[in-house]
Design an enzyme around this catalytic site. Sequence first.
Site, PDB file in Angstrom:
ATOM      1  CB  ALA A 101      -0.926  -0.006   1.217  1.00  0.00           C
ATOM      2  CD  GLU A 133       0.323  -1.027  -7.421  1.00  0.00           C
ATOM      3  OE1 GLU A 133      -0.276  -1.124  -8.510  1.00  0.00           O
ATOM      4  OE2 GLU A 133       1.530  -1.274  -7.283  1.00  0.00           O
ATOM      5  CB  SER A 168       2.183   6.948  -4.216  1.00  0.00           C
ATOM      6  OG  SER A 168       1.762   7.314  -2.923  1.00  0.00           O
ATOM      7  CB  CYS A 203      -5.246   6.257   3.746  1.00  0.00           C
ATOM      8  SG  CYS A 203      -3.662   5.605   3.176  1.00  0.00           S
ATOM      9  CD  GLU A 263       5.257   8.805  -2.014  1.00  0.00           C
ATOM     10  OE1 GLU A 263       6.137   7.969  -1.757  1.00  0.00           O
ATOM     11  OE2 GLU A 263       4.065   8.483  -2.239  1.00  0.00           O
TER      12      GLU A 263
END
Length: 380
Positions: free
Chosen positions: A220, A223, A225, A329, A338
Amino acid sequence: MTLSDPPLSEVPSPGCPVAGMSATRTPTGDPAWLATGYHLVRELFAEPNLGRSHPSPETASRMGESAFFGGPVGNFASERADHLRMKSILQPHFSVRRMREFQPRVEAITARLLDEMAAQGSSADLHTALALPLPLLVICELLGVPYDDRDRFREWVTAVGDVRDRAKVEWGVAELFEYCRKSVERKRRDPGDDVTSRLCADPELSEEEIATFAMMLLFAGHETSVVHIGVGALMLLADPELWRTLHDNPALLPSATEELLRACEPTNLPRYARTDLDIDGVRVAAGDLVLLGLTSANHDPTVFPEPSRVDFTRQQGTHFTFGYGARYCIGAPLARIELHTAFGQLVSRFPDMRLAVDKQTLIMRDDVFTGGLRTLPVRW
């Protein structure tokens, strides 16, 4: 994750004002209820009798074969306690403060990747040059995983997310778990300054628990991002005015990132009714699959005027792309850094970047539940 399972035929279009509960079928043909509309989806995020587990997982409706979102996850009897414990253990390692301290590394990694891309000429595949390697490099550094192993665990991660082949999913889970278990063994012998080593220092955590956490984070933690960077960049490139606006007004970057996250089309999140429920006038039986329609919620015109328009100055509403409430999340602070960094450096360094192919020819993945682009050819 954007997180997108193969679409349901009954899902309303993003701008559709329809809100409520409707009977539907998942891509596997299983029956489910689809919840649409901002306010209903927010209400159901907070509903304690909707969960991710099921008392009879082998008979439960499924979205696909993927390990984490294909069907029920976790122990039905202890799901709530297990989830709270997981968050209490992992969330401190991905707090806003920790991620801000790590931000200079994300910026440096992004700058190096763009340097390498620019050195190759005036065209590139932005997926392989930035969207894929940036989150991979970041999560490897955070977890203390050798980046040289990326091709191996990237193959396993892709297998874990496969929506069609259960044998492939099971193979990916087994290989990824064993890789993480061996990583835990190494960190116990030779700890470093990384999340895995800090988890190993907790005497209450078993080796199996740490390996499971590491496997979840490795999957997680990069993937979704990868998908968000690719899809967000595509939205910017597909509308040159958006690209120019962000280039000329870098102060808009935080709000632009949130708007790109809202405007994407995330998956329908699966939940299972723990008891009989009355939801918006519809009787939902215990064990029924309820899909939280995030796309409809993020495009609800009663909350987001002109929802199909990407507006970097939008003030209304808060999107659900990272979830809501107790299910928010834990990786959201990292993902935001990011995305901020990737979009910010792209528009500042490549003001004339544009798509190298017709947008309509780009292929979205439908073999893994996270979706996303296969390639993103650009030139500058």
